[in-house]
Design an enzyme around this catalytic site. Sequence first.
Site, short mmCIF file in Angstrom:
data_model
loop_
_atom_site.label_atom_id
_atom_site.label_comp_id
_atom_site.label_asym_id
_atom_site.label_seq_id
_atom_site.Cartn_x
_atom_site.Cartn_y
_atom_site.Cartn_z
N SER A 12 9.77 -11.64 -68.68
CA SER A 12 9.19 -12.22 -69.90
C SER A 12 10.19 -13.14 -70.61
O SER A 12 9.79 -14.17 -71.19
CB SER A 12 8.67 -11.13 -70.85
OG SER A 12 9.73 -10.43 -71.45
N MET A 89 19.40 -6.80 -63.49
CA MET A 89 19.82 -5.43 -63.76
C MET A 89 21.00 -4.97 -62.91
O MET A 89 21.18 -3.78 -62.67
CB MET A 89 18.63 -4.47 -63.55
CG MET A 89 17.46 -4.75 -64.49
SD MET A 89 17.95 -4.83 -66.24
CE MET A 89 18.16 -3.08 -66.56
N HIS A 108 20.70 -9.14 -74.28
CA HIS A 108 20.81 -7.68 -74.28
C HIS A 108 19.94 -7.12 -75.41
O HIS A 108 20.02 -7.62 -76.54
CB HIS A 108 22.27 -7.27 -74.48
CG HIS A 108 22.44 -5.79 -74.47
ND1 HIS A 108 22.33 -5.03 -73.32
CD2 HIS A 108 22.69 -4.91 -75.47
CE1 HIS A 108 22.51 -3.76 -73.62
NE2 HIS A 108 22.73 -3.65 -74.91
C1 GRF Z 1 14.86 -7.30 -71.77
O1 GRF Z 1 14.70 -6.35 -72.80
C2 GRF Z 1 16.29 -7.76 -71.68
O2 GRF Z 1 16.91 -7.85 -72.92
C3 GRF Z 1 16.91 -6.67 -70.87
O3 GRF Z 1 15.95 -6.32 -69.92
C4 GRF Z 1 14.65 -6.66 -70.41
C5 GRF Z 1 14.06 -7.62 -69.43
O4 GRF Z 1 12.74 -7.96 -69.76
N1 GRF Z 1 18.18 -7.09 -70.34
P1 GRF Z 1 12.06 -9.23 -69.09
O5 GRF Z 1 12.25 -9.08 -67.57
O6 GRF Z 1 12.74 -10.45 -69.61
O7 GRF Z 1 10.63 -9.15 -69.47
#
Ligand code: GRF
Length: 202
Positions: A12, A89, A108
């Site tokens: 997202s 991740m 983050h």
């Molecule tokens: C987000 O909350 C970002 O801050 C964290 O992981 C989540 C990823 O969400 N590092 P998306 O894949 O961007 O929807």
Amino acid sequence: KRTAILISGRGSNMTALIAAASDPDFPAEIVGVISDKPDAAGLGVAIARGIPTKVVARADHPGKDAHDAAIDGALAGFGAELVALAGYMRLLTTPFVEKWQGRMINIHPALLPSFKGLDTHRRALEAGMRIHGCTVHFVTPAMDDGPIIAQAAVPVMLGDDEASLAARVLKAEHQIYPMALKLVAEGKARMEGGRTVLAGFA
Ligand code: GRF
């Protein structure tokens, strides 16, 4: 600036960056999306938006160094000048991070330097925080530790659970990440001597 996005999942934040960059006046152009997970939902979104994608799966490489070298190769293939981590991740190796230092940013879901690492929303609730939020920072070898570029705070409401708090923070993420990428791409936020220098601020 030619910008590549690294994802592992939903994407997202990637989608928010792609949307902002679709404005011809935006100083960053999204030239490619790289995922370490072949089944990341964000890949489909990027493809639907006409952005080139590449899967660089950890399982296809003998070690972390080889994996990051392959990611670096994919970045070269896209001609990337900047890298935005968006829900990527995996901790990147020090040589890779040092190569991209000052040119790689991350989002983050907490107000750093509080709540580094995983499960930030659960931990913020457990700590009884009344505010929480998100941070965009330059990436340095230590996890969630680099100089801060932008932050947004949101209230913790009575009755919040992890999901409701995460949703409120995520909305703020989608606002500040494009803004921070803009600052970096136009050279108004730079990393110097381990700190962020913002143009126009002492
Ligand atoms: C987000 O909350 C970002 O801050 C964290 O992981 C989540 C990823 O969400 N590092 P998306 O894949 O961007 O929807």
